[in-house]
Design a protein around this motif. Structure first.
Motif, short mmCIF file in Angstrom:
data_model
loop_
_atom_site.label_atom_id
_atom_site.label_comp_id
_atom_site.label_asym_id
_atom_site.label_seq_id
_atom_site.Cartn_x
_atom_site.Cartn_y
_atom_site.Cartn_z
N LYS A 1 0.83 -1.20 0.00
CA LYS A 1 0.00 0.00 0.00
C LYS A 1 0.87 1.25 0.00
O LYS A 1 0.61 2.22 -0.73
N GLY A 2 1.92 1.24 0.82
CA GLY A 2 2.81 2.38 0.90
C GLY A 2 3.55 2.64 -0.40
O GLY A 2 3.73 3.79 -0.82
N LEU A 3 3.99 1.57 -1.06
CA LEU A 3 4.71 1.71 -2.33
C LEU A 3 3.78 2.23 -3.43
O LEU A 3 4.17 3.09 -4.23
N LYS A 4 2.57 1.72 -3.46
CA LYS A 4 1.63 2.18 -4.47
C LYS A 4 1.34 3.68 -4.31
O LYS A 4 1.20 4.41 -5.31
N ALA A 5 1.31 4.13 -3.08
CA ALA A 5 1.06 5.55 -2.82
C ALA A 5 2.21 6.43 -3.30
O ALA A 5 2.04 7.65 -3.48
N LYS A 6 3.38 5.82 -3.52
CA LYS A 6 4.56 6.58 -3.94
C LYS A 6 4.86 6.41 -5.43
O LYS A 6 5.91 6.87 -5.90
N TRP A 7 3.96 5.79 -6.19
CA TRP A 7 4.19 5.68 -7.63
C TRP A 7 4.41 7.07 -8.23
O TRP A 7 3.65 8.01 -7.93
N PRO A 8 5.43 7.23 -9.06
CA PRO A 8 5.68 8.54 -9.69
C PRO A 8 4.48 9.02 -10.49
O PRO A 8 3.94 8.28 -11.33
N ASP A 9 4.05 10.22 -10.19
CA ASP A 9 2.89 10.81 -10.89
C ASP A 9 1.63 9.96 -10.72
O ASP A 9 0.68 10.08 -11.50
N GLY A 10 1.61 9.09 -9.71
CA GLY A 10 0.45 8.26 -9.46
C GLY A 10 0.24 7.16 -10.48
O GLY A 10 -0.83 6.55 -10.53
N LYS A 11 1.27 6.89 -11.31
CA LYS A 11 1.14 5.89 -12.37
C LYS A 11 2.03 4.68 -12.09
O LYS A 11 3.14 4.83 -11.58
N GLN A 12 1.53 3.51 -12.46
CA GLN A 12 2.30 2.29 -12.28
C GLN A 12 3.63 2.38 -13.03
O GLN A 12 3.65 2.59 -14.24
N PRO A 13 4.75 2.26 -12.33
CA PRO A 13 6.05 2.39 -13.01
C PRO A 13 6.41 1.15 -13.82
O PRO A 13 6.08 0.01 -13.43
N THR A 14 7.05 1.37 -14.96
CA THR A 14 7.57 0.28 -15.77
C THR A 14 9.00 -0.01 -15.33
O THR A 14 9.81 0.92 -15.20
N VAL A 15 9.31 -1.29 -15.09
CA VAL A 15 10.65 -1.64 -14.64
C VAL A 15 11.16 -2.84 -15.42
O VAL A 15 10.37 -3.59 -16.02
N VAL A 16 12.49 -3.01 -15.43
CA VAL A 16 13.10 -4.26 -15.82
C VAL A 16 13.85 -4.75 -14.59
O VAL A 16 14.36 -3.95 -13.79
N ALA A 17 13.90 -6.07 -14.40
CA ALA A 17 14.42 -6.59 -13.15
C ALA A 17 15.30 -7.80 -13.37
O ALA A 17 15.07 -8.61 -14.28
N GLN A 18 16.31 -7.93 -12.53
CA GLN A 18 17.13 -9.13 -12.51
C GLN A 18 16.24 -10.29 -12.06
O GLN A 18 15.35 -10.11 -11.21
N VAL A 19 16.44 -11.47 -12.62
CA VAL A 19 15.50 -12.57 -12.41
C VAL A 19 15.30 -12.93 -10.94
O VAL A 19 14.22 -13.39 -10.56
N PHE A 20 16.32 -12.70 -10.10
CA PHE A 20 16.20 -13.04 -8.69
C PHE A 20 15.81 -11.82 -7.84
O PHE A 20 15.90 -11.87 -6.61
N ALA A 21 15.39 -10.75 -8.50
CA ALA A 21 14.94 -9.56 -7.77
C ALA A 21 13.55 -9.12 -8.22
O ALA A 21 13.06 -8.07 -7.79
N THR A 22 12.91 -9.92 -9.05
CA THR A 22 11.58 -9.55 -9.55
C THR A 22 10.56 -9.46 -8.42
O THR A 22 9.57 -8.74 -8.52
N TRP A 23 10.81 -10.18 -7.33
CA TRP A 23 9.87 -10.16 -6.20
C TRP A 23 9.71 -8.75 -5.65
O TRP A 23 8.60 -8.37 -5.20
N ALA A 24 10.79 -7.96 -5.66
CA ALA A 24 10.71 -6.61 -5.13
C ALA A 24 9.88 -5.71 -6.05
O ALA A 24 9.10 -4.87 -5.59
N ALA A 25 10.02 -5.91 -7.36
CA ALA A 25 9.21 -5.16 -8.31
C ALA A 25 7.74 -5.54 -8.17
O ALA A 25 6.84 -4.69 -8.25
N LYS A 26 7.49 -6.82 -7.95
CA LYS A 26 6.12 -7.30 -7.76
C LYS A 26 5.52 -6.69 -6.51
O LYS A 26 4.34 -6.27 -6.51
N MET A 27 6.29 -6.62 -5.44
CA MET A 27 5.80 -6.02 -4.20
C MET A 27 5.42 -4.56 -4.42
O MET A 27 4.45 -4.05 -3.84
N ALA A 28 6.16 -3.87 -5.28
CA ALA A 28 5.90 -2.46 -5.56
C ALA A 28 4.73 -2.26 -6.51
O ALA A 28 4.32 -1.12 -6.74
N GLY A 29 4.20 -3.37 -7.05
CA GLY A 29 3.10 -3.25 -7.99
C GLY A 29 3.53 -2.73 -9.34
O GLY A 29 2.70 -2.24 -10.12
#
Length: 269
Positions: free
Chosen positions: A163-191
Motif C-alpha cells: 500500500k505504501g509503495l503504491k502511494a509513492k508511484w511517480p505521478d500516481g502511475k504504475q512504473p515500468t521496470v526491468v528486473a534481474q530474475v532473482f529480484a523480480t519479487w521486489a518489483a512485484k511487491m511495488a506493484g
C-alpha cells in the motif's frame, strides 16, 4: 548460477580436524558463524543453515536453535570454503538446510559424520514462495503454530508495504521496470509493470537494446550478483535489492529494506 567445487583435499583436512574443532568450540575460539540460539531444549530442533537466508526461513518456521555457517560478509555463498568449526556445528544438528546451488552441504554433512536430515530449501523472496517454504519447514520441525503466526504477521506487513509503495508511484502511475530474475519479487511487491528481465549472466548487447526499448523507469538489480550499471545512458534509476537477511535472521526486514530502497528510487526517478 555457477557452482563452485569444494576441493577434496580441503574436505579431507576438515575431516581430520573435526575432532579438534569439537573439543575447542567451547574454549573461547572466535567463529564467524551466526547463531540465533535461545538454548533449544526438549524436542526443539537444532538447525544448521548454510546462509542467513535459510536460517531466517527456519526461524520464521519456529526453530529456536539456529546456527548459520556462511558469514554474511560472503556475497556469493557457493564461493565459501567450509571450515572445521562448520563440521562441529553440523555434527550436533537435527537438520541441515541448504540451497541447491550450494554444492558443499552434503559433503559437509558426510565429512562431519552427522545424522542430521539434509533439507533442500527453495530460496525465493516471492511472497507466496516464502510463505509456502515457511509452512513446509514448520510442518517438518513440528512447529506449525509458530509458522502460522509468522505468516499472519508477514501478510499484514506485506500488505502495508504494498500500500505504501503504491502511494509513492511517480505521478500516481504504475512504473515500468526491468528486473534481474532473482529480484523480480521486489518489483512485484511495488506493484510495478515488469516489462523485461535479465541475468543472472551479464546483459548482452542485444538484451541491452531490447530492454532499453521498454523505456523502464527503474532497473531492479540483485545486489549479490550485480554486473554493474545495466542500462547506461537510459535515464532509468537503478536499485540494488538485497535478498539475504542480516545476522538477526529477520526475514521481514528484507521486505522492509527493499520497499524503502524502491520507494527512494521512485522518488528520484
Amino acid at each position: 548460477m555457477a557452482r563452485t567445487r569444494v576441493p577434496s583435499t580441503s574436505l579431507l583436512a576438515l575431516t581430520l580436524t573435526a575432532g579438534l574443532a569439537l573439543t575447542t568450540t567451547g574454549c573461547g575460539g572466535e567463529s564467524e558463524s551466526t547463531s540465533s540460539s535461545t538454548g533449544g531444549t526438549g524436542s526443539a530442533p537444532v538447525v544448521v543453515a548454510t546462509t542467513t537466508w535459510e536460517g531466517a526461513l527456519a526461524k520464521a518456521a519456529g526453530a529456536k536453535d539456529v546456527e548459520v555457517i556462511v558469514p554474511q560478509s560472503v556475497q556469493h555463498a557457493p564461493d565459501y570454503d567450509p571450515r572445521p568449526s562448520d563440521l562441529a556445528a553440523v555434527a550436533g544438528a537435527d537438520y541441515v538446510l541448504y540451497a541447491p546451488f550450494e554444492p558443499y552441504a552434503a559433503k559437509i554433512k558426510e565429512a562431519a559424520g552427522s545424522d542430521a536430515e539434509l533439507v533442500e530449501v527453495n530460496l525465493d523472496n516471492d511472497a507466496d514462495e516464502t510463505k509456502a517454504e515457511v509452512a513446509r519447514l514448520g510442518e517438518l520441525f513440528g512447529t506449525e503454530d509458530a509458522a502460522e503466526r509468522w505468516t499472519a504477521a508477514f501478510d499484514s506487513e506485506y500488505a502495508t508495504l504494498q500500500k505504501g509503495l503504491k502511494a509513492k508511484w511517480p505521478d500516481g502511475k504504475q512504473p515500468t521496470v526491468v528486473a534481474q530474475v532473482f529480484a523480480t519479487w521486489a518489483a512485484k511487491m511495488a506493484g510495478a509493470d515488469v516489462a523485461g528481465t535479465f541475468g543472472p549472466e551479464a546483459v548482452t548487447a542485444r538484451q541491452l537494446s531490447d530492454l532499453s526499448r521498454k523505456k523502464p523507469r527503474l532497473v531492479v538489480d540483485n545486489a549479490h550478483m550485480t554486473t554493474g550499471t545495466v542500462l547506461p545512458d537510459s535515464g532509468a534509476e537503478q536499485v540494488e535489492i538485497v535478498n539475504y537477511p542480516g545476522t538477526d535472521l529477520d526475514l521481514l526486514a528484507v521486505y522492509r529494506d527493499a520497499a524503502k530502497t524502491v520507494e527512494t528510487a521512485m522518488a528520484a526517478s
